[in-house]
Design a protein around this motif. Structure first.
Motif, PDB file in Angstrom:
ATOM      1  N   SER A  47      79.489   6.986 -31.043  1.00 60.10           N
ATOM      2  CA  SER A  47      78.525   6.967 -31.682  1.00 60.10           C
ATOM      3  C   SER A  47      78.416   7.764 -33.348  1.00 60.10           C
ATOM      4  N   ILE A  48      78.352   6.969 -34.183  1.00 57.46           N
ATOM      5  CA  ILE A  48      78.533   8.247 -34.925  1.00 57.46           C
ATOM      6  C   ILE A  48      76.276   7.726 -35.560  1.00 57.46           C
ATOM      7  N   GLY A  49      76.521   9.280 -36.361  1.00 64.56           N
ATOM      8  CA  GLY A  49      74.690   9.967 -36.869  1.00 64.56           C
ATOM      9  C   GLY A  49      73.856  10.243 -36.391  1.00 64.56           C
ATOM     10  N   VAL A  50      74.540  10.849 -34.785  1.00 71.62           N
ATOM     11  CA  VAL A  50      73.597  10.830 -33.529  1.00 71.62           C
ATOM     12  C   VAL A  50      74.423  12.391 -33.298  1.00 71.62           C
ATOM     13  N   ASP A  51      73.565  13.265 -32.302  1.00 70.78           N
ATOM     14  CA  ASP A  51      73.979  14.413 -31.242  1.00 70.78           C
ATOM     15  C   ASP A  51      73.666  14.285 -30.061  1.00 70.78           C
ATOM     16  N   LYS A  90      76.357  13.432 -38.672  1.00 68.28           N
ATOM     17  CA  LYS A  90      76.185  13.032 -39.575  1.00 68.28           C
ATOM     18  C   LYS A  90      77.235  13.847 -40.612  1.00 68.28           C
ATOM     19  N   SER A  91      76.995  14.509 -40.347  1.00 73.73           N
ATOM     20  CA  SER A  91      78.438  15.796 -41.077  1.00 73.73           C
ATOM     21  C   SER A  91      78.773  16.764 -40.396  1.00 73.73           C
ATOM     22  N   THR A  92      80.163  15.801 -38.988  1.00 81.07           N
ATOM     23  CA  THR A  92      80.892  16.076 -38.724  1.00 81.07           C
ATOM     24  C   THR A  92      81.601  16.526 -39.516  1.00 81.07           C
ATOM     25  N   SER A  93      82.488  17.725 -39.543  1.00 76.76           N
ATOM     26  CA  SER A  93      84.096  18.234 -39.807  1.00 76.76           C
ATOM     27  C   SER A  93      84.759  17.734 -39.952  1.00 76.76           C
ATOM     28  N   VAL A  94      86.163  17.658 -41.064  1.00 77.81           N
ATOM     29  CA  VAL A  94      87.075  16.877 -41.175  1.00 77.81           C
ATOM     30  C   VAL A  94      87.664  17.200 -39.989  1.00 77.81           C
ATOM     31  N   THR A  95      88.158  17.957 -39.992  1.00 73.03           N
ATOM     32  CA  THR A  95      88.884  18.563 -38.791  1.00 73.03           C
ATOM     33  C   THR A  95      88.545  18.677 -37.541  1.00 73.03           C
ATOM     34  N   ASP A  96      87.149  17.890 -37.132  1.00 77.34           N
ATOM     35  CA  ASP A  96      86.726  17.455 -35.858  1.00 77.34           C
ATOM     36  C   ASP A  96      87.138  16.131 -35.647  1.00 77.34           C
ATOM     37  N   MET A  97      86.675  14.902 -37.047  1.00 77.10           N
ATOM     38  CA  MET A  97      87.738  14.176 -37.097  1.00 77.10           C
ATOM     39  C   MET A  97      88.631  13.721 -36.669  1.00 77.10           C
ATOM     40  N   ASN A  98      89.121  14.616 -37.654  1.00 81.25           N
ATOM     41  CA  ASN A  98      91.010  13.708 -36.999  1.00 81.25           C
ATOM     42  C   ASN A  98      90.959  14.461 -35.722  1.00 81.25           C
ATOM     43  N   SER A 156      79.630   2.897 -32.675  1.00 81.55           N
ATOM     44  CA  SER A 156      78.192   2.129 -32.744  1.00 81.55           C
ATOM     45  C   SER A 156      77.831   3.208 -34.107  1.00 81.55           C
ATOM     46  N   ILE A 157      76.830   1.951 -34.970  1.00 87.40           N
ATOM     47  CA  ILE A 157      76.476   3.325 -36.047  1.00 87.40           C
ATOM     48  C   ILE A 157      75.073   3.171 -36.402  1.00 87.40           C
ATOM     49  N   HIS A 158      73.873   4.489 -36.350  1.00 88.30           N
ATOM     50  CA  HIS A 158      73.080   5.347 -36.097  1.00 88.30           C
ATOM     51  C   HIS A 158      71.952   5.793 -37.734  1.00 88.30           C
ATOM     52  N   ASP A 159      71.180   5.109 -37.219  1.00 84.80           N
ATOM     53  CA  ASP A 159      69.984   5.402 -38.511  1.00 84.80           C
ATOM     54  C   ASP A 159      69.213   5.856 -37.921  1.00 84.80           C
ATOM     55  N   THR A 160      69.151   7.159 -37.024  1.00 82.42           N
ATOM     56  CA  THR A 160      67.921   7.751 -36.500  1.00 82.42           C
ATOM     57  C   THR A 160      66.426   8.269 -37.245  1.00 82.42           C
ATOM     58  N   ARG A 161      66.666   8.279 -38.968  1.00 84.09           N
ATOM     59  CA  ARG A 161      65.684   8.298 -38.966  1.00 84.09           C
ATOM     60  C   ARG A 161      64.193   6.957 -38.979  1.00 84.09           C
ATOM     61  N   ALA A 162      63.464   7.953 -39.581  1.00 83.49           N
ATOM     62  CA  ALA A 162      61.676   7.392 -39.078  1.00 83.49           C
ATOM     63  C   ALA A 162      61.799   6.053 -39.522  1.00 83.49           C
ATOM     64  N   LYS A 178      70.745   2.945 -47.417  1.00 81.50           N
ATOM     65  CA  LYS A 178      72.170   3.480 -47.545  1.00 81.50           C
ATOM     66  C   LYS A 178      71.744   4.836 -46.910  1.00 81.50           C
ATOM     67  N   LEU A 179      72.410   5.054 -46.054  1.00 75.03           N
ATOM     68  CA  LEU A 179      73.267   6.381 -44.856  1.00 75.03           C
ATOM     69  C   LEU A 179      73.037   7.353 -45.202  1.00 75.03           C
ATOM     70  N   ASP A 180      72.012   8.548 -44.597  1.00 76.63           N
ATOM     71  CA  ASP A 180      72.307   9.473 -45.503  1.00 76.63           C
ATOM     72  C   ASP A 180      73.182  11.111 -44.258  1.00 76.63           C
ATOM     73  N   TYR A 181      74.132   9.696 -43.510  1.00 77.56           N
ATOM     74  CA  TYR A 181      75.589  10.848 -43.291  1.00 77.56           C
ATOM     75  C   TYR A 181      76.749  11.292 -44.562  1.00 77.56           C
ATOM     76  N   SER A 182      77.486  12.303 -44.546  1.00 76.03           N
ATOM     77  CA  SER A 182      78.405  13.139 -45.370  1.00 76.03           C
ATOM     78  C   SER A 182      79.411  11.676 -45.773  1.00 76.03           C
ATOM     79  N   SER A 183      79.921  11.825 -47.025  1.00 76.60           N
ATOM     80  CA  SER A 183      80.922  10.952 -47.951  1.00 76.60           C
ATOM     81  C   SER A 183      81.714  10.969 -46.741  1.00 76.60           C
ATOM     82  N   ASP A 184      82.315  12.123 -45.971  1.00 75.01           N
ATOM     83  CA  ASP A 184      83.726  11.663 -44.671  1.00 75.01           C
ATOM     84  C   ASP A 184      83.577  11.421 -43.502  1.00 75.01           C
ATOM     85  N   VAL A 185      82.624  11.339 -43.012  1.00 72.08           N
ATOM     86  CA  VAL A 185      81.763  10.469 -42.033  1.00 72.08           C
ATOM     87  C   VAL A 185      82.009   8.996 -42.764  1.00 72.08           C
ATOM     88  N   LYS A 186      81.226   8.722 -43.185  1.00 68.04           N
ATOM     89  CA  LYS A 186      80.974   7.297 -44.465  1.00 68.04           C
ATOM     90  C   LYS A 186      83.015   6.650 -44.249  1.00 68.04           C
TER      91      LYS A 186
END
Length: 573
Positions: free
Chosen positions: A425-429, A452-460, A475-481, A486-494
């Motif tokens: 699951s992406i975009g969640v904690d 949403k901003s997980t580090s490149v190191t952790d993703m690799n 699963s891709i999640h937008d947790t905003r109200a 457009k998703l508020d994800y970092s470019s690395d997460v995209k």
């Protein structure tokens, strides 16, 4: 036994509330306007001119702003004899109690309104939110949307409200629209019209006064009229054939109200910087005369910068009135606006007969809503009534009907339940409903979380671990109200989404605005793609049902996302 008794009583109460109204509701509101109404005539005759003008104004009300604010609204009711209130944030029980208090101090019963496009939850805590209109746009069974309309009407009436400023019947053909977007049923005018009619008929048949908005169509703008004046630069032919189409259909279907947008539309009125709300050529010429609309015309909120920026100090109110608006919503200064309207009447800027007909129309709405025999709301059991099991069941039914497969077959979507499975699951904690439900079906599975901003190191590191898995569910999640385009994800997460999609056995589910797919290049390489439209648990459960074969997908994409997935895309199996 007590639980069974409570459920039985709730059902009986709900049925009585849905059928309880004035005798006027044996006919539609529009048809009732052509009938002689002695209550309306009697109330109008007893009013002073100031009191009649007051009926035009509907002011803001809250239950989360403190007692001083609540008292100030009560003072306006007593002194200005306003026609109604538009309730915003607060709580259901507090709202019901305050509505009762305000009705006590009003000489003529108030019509109580709210913007509830997806139900009470759009404004209130502790209450139900039905799916957004874009989610509903994917549903192929419009009877479910009609049923939702009836449920929303029940909730409104249970609190003592009579008007829902809904549905939104804008055709959202601009993916970057900052103000309509997910509030629209989509970019296909026919689908928007059909869904809007189903929704409003459900509400209206259950006793609510409803408004199609925002005439003549706010779907193709890139400016938010809350902050500035958008321009609709299209030809009259384009407006007639596209933007106005759902409104024309709604009028033909008997809708009780239409709300006017704050937009500058040169093809309909060449006056520079003039909002459509203040244009007699648009409000009276197009809507009332050309389209033959006989119901209530409401302005959009008169506190919005799109209308007051160039017409301050009550000037917008009097111009809206002279343009043909019957209901002036959320004036910045209703007292001053009423004075200017009185001056305009004295100067004979409006015919006496037109003024009388418009005030009587508003009084007729009160009669149709049952206010000729007003009864206060009962706060007891209110929270249980609006959060009843039937509401949760309908929300799940709507989600099940909306879930859309953009790519894949039953085999590629389900994969192999016996193989080693990663559920990411992406975009969640924290673990998601999607993960918890799906893991029950895949015994040999492991859950992974990506923020949403997980580090490149952790993703690799995670990508390296995933090499030991046979298949991946993402699963891709937008947790905003509110689900933006457009998703508020970092470019690395995209980039991670693209990397996961490129793996041979990846199925991706998107619990976000469908337009977000455009900003996720590479997602189309997934073996399967499911769209759940919003973050809600019901949508996540629906996706799991499709993956596990418990349910066949039936939803169709209500907007065009990109060349791969145009409007109407939807795989059934």
């Amino acid at each position: 036994m007590k639980q069974k008794l409570y459920v039985a009583c709730t059902i009986l109460f709900m049925l009585s509330l849905l059928t309880q109204s004035s005798s006027a509701q044996k006919t539609s509101f529009i048809n009732s306007l052509s009938e002689q109404n002695h209550w309306v005539d009697s109330v109008y005759k007893k009013m002073s001119r100031k009191e009649r003008i007051g009926q035009l104004f509907y002011v803001r009300a809250h239950t989360n702003m403190g007692k001083a604010y609540e008292d100030s609204v009560g003072k306006i009711i007593e002194e200005e004899h306003i026609g109604g209130l538009v309730f915003f944030q607060g709580g259901p029980v507090r709202h019901a109690n305050l509505i009762n208090n305000y009705q006590k101090v009003s000489k003529v019963p108030l019509l109580i309104a709210m913007d509830g496009e997806w139900g009470l939850g759009m404004r209130l805590d502790s209450s139900v939110s039905y799916p957004y209109q874009m989610t509903l746009g994917a549903i192929q069974n419009n009877n479910l949307i009609y049923k939702m309309g009836q449920m929303v009407a029940y909730d409104f009436k249970r609190l003592g409200m009579h008007i829902n400023f809904a549905p939104d019947m804008d055709v959202n053909n601009n993916p970057n629209n900052p103000v309509i977007n997910y509030r629209s049923f989509g970019d296909n005018k026919y689908n928007v019209a059909q869904k809007g009619i189903a929704y409003f008929k459900g509400m209206q048949d259950a006793g609510l006064i409803v408004f199609a908005k925002h005439f003549p169509g706010h779907g193709d703008t890139n400016v938010d009229s809350h902050f500035a004046l958008p321009q609709l630069p299209f030809t009259r032919a384009r407006l007639d054939s596209l933007e106005e189409y759902p409104f024309r259909e709604a009028i033909n279907a008997g809708i009780s109200g239409v709300m006017i947008a704050h937009m500058n539309i040169p093809a309909l009125d060449t006056t520079k910087n003039l909002p459509s709300t203040l244009s007699r050529a648009i409000v009276t010429g197009v809507l009332k005369d050309s389209l033959g609309f006989k119901g209530i015309v409401a302005s959009d909120a008169m506190e919005m910068q799109g209308v007051v920026k160039n017409f301050p100090n009550g000037e917008a109110d009097v111009r809206a009135f002279l343009a043909g608006n019957d209901l002036i919503e959320l004036s910045v200064n209703s007292k001053n606006g009423a004075k200017l309207i009185l001056k305009a009447i004295k100067k004979k800027k409006i015919a006496k007969e037109e003024f009388e007909a418009r005030i009587k129309k508003l009084l007729a709405a009160k009669y149709w809503a049952g206010l000729n025999t007003y009864n206060p709301t009962t706060p007891a059991n209110l929270l249980q009534d609006i959060n009843r099991p039937a509401a949760a069941e309908l929300i799940q039914q709507l989600a099940d009907a909306a879930i859309t497969v953009l790519k894949g077959s039953s085999q590629t979507i389900r994969q192999n339940p016996l193989r080693k499975t990663a559920i990411v699951s992406i975009g969640v904690d924290r673990p998601t409903t999607f993960q918890m439900e799906l893991s029950k079906w895949y015994a040999n599975s492991m859950i992974f979380l990506v923020g949403k901003s997980t580090s490149v190191t952790d993703m690799n590191r995670m990508l390296q671990t995933l090499k030991g898995f046979d298949q991946v569910f993402v699963s891709i999640h937008d947790t905003r109200a509110r689900p933006a385009s457009k998703l508020d994800y970092s470019s690395d997460v995209k980039y991670l989404v693209a990397a996961l999609a490129a793996k041979p056995n990846t199925v991706t589910s998107v619990f976000a605005n469908p337009y977000t797919i455009t900003g996720l290049p590479g997602i189309e390489k997934s073996a399967g793609i499911i769209v759940g439209y919003q973050k809600d648990d019901a949508m996540q459960r629906s996706a799991v049902k499709v993956i596990t074969g418990l349910m066949k997908p039936a939803g169709k994409l209500p907007v065009s996302v990109n060349v791969y997935f145009p409007t109407g895309t939807g795989v059934s199996f």
